[in-house]
Write an enzyme that holds these catalytic residues in place. Sequence first.
Site, PDB file in Angstrom:
ATOM      1  N   GLU A  48       0.831  -1.201   0.000  1.00 20.49           N
ATOM      2  CA  GLU A  48       0.000   0.000   0.000  1.00 20.49           C
ATOM      3  C   GLU A  48       0.873   1.262   0.000  1.00 20.49           C
ATOM      4  O   GLU A  48       1.854   1.353   0.741  1.00 20.49           O
ATOM      5  CB  GLU A  48      -0.899   0.005   1.245  1.00 20.49           C
ATOM      6  CG  GLU A  48      -1.842   1.192   1.306  1.00 20.49           C
ATOM      7  CD  GLU A  48      -2.679   1.203   2.579  1.00 20.49           C
ATOM      8  OE1 GLU A  48      -3.891   1.445   2.486  1.00 20.49           O
ATOM      9  OE2 GLU A  48      -2.117   0.966   3.664  1.00 20.49           O
ATOM     10  N   LYS A 130      -8.625   3.548  -2.682  1.00 24.77           N
ATOM     11  CA  LYS A 130      -9.167   3.021  -1.429  1.00 24.77           C
ATOM     12  C   LYS A 130     -10.494   3.711  -1.151  1.00 24.77           C
ATOM     13  O   LYS A 130     -10.583   4.944  -1.152  1.00 24.77           O
ATOM     14  CB  LYS A 130      -8.172   3.268  -0.296  1.00 24.77           C
ATOM     15  CG  LYS A 130      -8.517   2.562   1.010  1.00 24.77           C
ATOM     16  CD  LYS A 130      -7.371   2.722   2.000  1.00 24.77           C
ATOM     17  CE  LYS A 130      -7.598   1.947   3.287  1.00 24.77           C
ATOM     18  NZ  LYS A 130      -6.446   2.047   4.206  1.00 24.77           N
ATOM     19  N   CYS A 164      -5.221  -2.688   2.746  1.00 27.61           N
ATOM     20  CA  CYS A 164      -5.149  -2.659   4.193  1.00 27.61           C
ATOM     21  C   CYS A 164      -6.494  -2.996   4.838  1.00 27.61           C
ATOM     22  O   CYS A 164      -7.055  -4.063   4.605  1.00 27.61           O
ATOM     23  CB  CYS A 164      -4.629  -1.280   4.622  1.00 27.61           C
ATOM     24  SG  CYS A 164      -3.997  -1.161   6.307  1.00 27.61           S
TER      25      CYS A 164
END
Length: 343
Positions: A48, A130, A164
């Site tokens: 990430e 995200k 994540c």
Amino acid sequence: MPIAHPKYRAAAVQAAPAFLDLDAGITKAIALIAEAAGQGAKLIAFPETWLPGYPWYIWLDSPAWGMQFVQRFHDNSLVYGSPQAERLEAAAREHAITVVMGHSEKDGGSLYMGQWIIGPDGATIARRRKLKPTHVERTVFGEGDGSDLSVHDTPLGRMGALCCWEHLQPLSKYAMYAQNEQVHIAAWPSFSLYRGGAYALGAEVNNAASRIYAVEGGCFVLAPCATVSPEMVQQLCGDDAMKRQLLLEGGGFTGIYAPDGQLISTPLPEGQEGLVYADLDLGMISLAKAAADPAGHYSRPDVTRLLLDKTPGNRVVLRQRAAEVVEPDATDEIAANARQEVA
């Protein structure tokens, strides 16, 4: 005739970023891409926001203290179409490998936590953001939208990605499972923050999230995880003893999981940089899903269902009404002639 399911080697990165240095990060990424391809890998996945590194400063002190890093983080975030982006495309093309890059995406004046899937021809397969940055990440990054919960057809299988703690979002995961995902990239930043003080941020919980995703989704999961280098600790913490207790070196726990939950890669020590590999056989997926397919035969849509709105959340929508052109008819011409005669 039996169906030939894709079989290939995949690689996941465990390495520290070139922190706050995009050009150096691209150079390091290209070296890892070349190394993976040299070992026969057809797919490589990065952690990430690996470009230009995860902004750990947001967890270490006040927003005012962290402002010292903001301009440099913006300046070293990746812009699509830039020379740095073109270098990544060229590397994927040169080594005939699919690349999934985790990066801070700069779009205008805003940043987003991006994942970019580049095909072996260097062409873009997908770009995503995200959906909901976690906790203090929301002081840095904007949000994605429903189009970011997508799975894409590739020669390596139906591929998707999340970042994540998106792997703790049950509905987001279910949206991906329901699109028949076969290969998933679960990108993590490092498990070196608040170690001993926040169990949920540690390797055990988050590796479990990647493993459970594989079992629930009946898919292969590549879980790249960055490390924190001594240089990063020095940049971020200096001689502050408290900060050095909050952010430790290492934290790399990269792994690759099979659809039955097995760890099929050989782990590296948490502070060691390198690549982990696994051989993927997509034929295994049918065996896993025969037992449990939570978005298929193992579901009860009459009891629970998911509404997924994949409409892109564009901030600006341009609407321009075309000028109406009305051709005069015979009646209009008669009326005009009558007006002229009266005049």
